[in-house]
Design a protein around this motif. Structure first.
Motif: not given
Length: 384
Positions: A5-10, A41-42, A52-56, A58-62
């Motif tokens: 939700e922070e990476i892709l806000p409404p 940063g997607y 320099g990334g989000s450190g997500l 696999i479940p979070a990227v899904v």
């Protein structure tokens, strides 16, 4: 860990959704979307925070891909191919293999990785290739062949490709590497004019003695089925993230069905009170719930390193088959609930209907998914 939700806000999602119809109508690449996603940063979702990334994981990227696909399915499908390579790098690094660490680093710097794997008439996909990989002095290879469905064609900066080194007749090998966009001998045809997923611009790529230097050759594998971790990583991330895209598309279709049910009238009453409409929408929601539960379980197992032995490949191909079939059915339900308005060109449901049909053409096919499960359950057909 940063949330989807922070990476892709409404507000960003609505901006992306607002462009989707234009990209589809004009059969144009999602250039503005890509710049917005790069700024958010997607491209570096899998890259560690210290790089320099989000450190997500696999479940979070899904979850991110489901969210993105709910707004712009074709954009999500194309970005998926970049994320597959990043996901492979992430998965290998978790096992102590840093051979693709440059992928995560360069993704954080804004580079876009494309997927030059699919070939016409090659049902073996990752286990054989019609592309020639000719050894060069110094350890590099010259690749000559034809790659199809190369998403991100107008914008990629790095192209992951593979071919077959037949210099040894006794033991041909498959060779994987990454080419820069400036590499001589790489060209793209302007041949993407499809029913759906139009913004992905997944054009045909031609390789004519395109030389990849030794420093960018990342793997040699045998021809035929094998259990190499690199190839498993490609297959597992491709099937899982692809399923996330179609689950996100299906979720949007379900939202549109519910919205339409609240607006349409059946015998003077809102369709949302009609028992047949209620059953259809509920059935679609139940089907989507099951697909998401399976998707999330597979993503968790990949991240944790769960060993499913011979069932890993059939479970991954089965996930893709079930998710794309479920998504197609849910979009059809949304069309039914929306009524004739959904059939008109330009409606979002009509576009989703065309987009979801692309799920039939991605690997694994229905036949290969069943073959894979049959081998796991029954053993090889010849009994050996």
């Amino acid at each position: 860990m940063t949330s989807p939700e922070e990476i892709l806000p409404p507000d960003l999602l609505e901006t992306l959704r607002g462009r989707a119809a234009r990209y589809d109508r004009d059969n144009s690449f999602f250039a503005e979307d890509l710049e917005d996603l790069r700024s958010a940063g997607y491209l570096a979702l899998f890259t560690p925070v210290e790089q320099g990334g989000s450190g997500l994981d696999i479940p979070a990227v899904v979850k991110c891909q489901r969210r993105l696909a709910s707004a712009a399915p074709a954009t999500a499908l194309a970005v998926n191919m970049h994320l597959v390579w990043c996901g492979v790098a992430h998965l290998l690094a978790r096992g102590g293999d840093d051979s693709l660490s440059f992928v995560l680093e360069e993704a954080a710097q804004g580079d876009v990785f494309a997927f030059g794997i699919s070939e016409p008439g090659n049902p073996a996909v990752l286990f054989d290739s019609k592309t020639a990989a000719v050894p060069q002095d110094g350890g590099g290879y010259a690749f000559t062949g034809r790659k199809i469905f190369t998403s991100l064609s107008p914008a990629w900066t790095r192209l992951g490709i593979f071919g077959k080194d037949s210099s040894s007749e006794e033991e041909p090998r498959l060779v994987f590497g990454f080419a820069d966009r400036s590499t001589a001998g790489i060209s793209a045809l302007d041949d993407w004019n499809t029913m759906g997923m139009r913004a992905s611009q997944s054009r045909t790529t031609l390789l004519e003695e395109a030389v990849v230097p030794a420093a960018r050759i990342v793997r040699h594998t045998p021809v035929g089925p094998h259990a190499d971790a690199f190839v498993f990583g490609i297959f597992s991330l491709f099937e899982t993230l692809l399923s996330a895209v179609y689950a996100g598309l299906a979720g949007r279709a379900l939202d549109l069905a519910a919205e339409a049910a609240g607006k349409r009238r059946v015998q003077g009453e809102p369709a949302s009170r009609d028992p047949h409409t209620r059953w259809r929408v509920a059935d679609a929601a139940i089907r989507l719930d099951g697909a998401i539960l399976q998707l999330d379980a597979v993503a968790r197992d990949l991240e944790s390193g769960t060993d499913h032995g011979p069932f890993w490949f059939p479970r991954l191909s089965g996930l893709k088959l079930r998710t794309t079939d479920t998504a197609r059915g849910i979009v059809e339900t949304a069309m039914q609930v929306a009524g004739g308005a959904g059939y008109f060109r330009g409606s979002e449901i009509e576009r989703l209907y065309r987009d979801v049909l692309a799920g039939m053409f991605h690997p694994s096919s229905e036949d290969s998914a069943h073959d894979s499960m049959a081998r796991a359950v029954l053993g090889p057909a010849d009994g050996q």
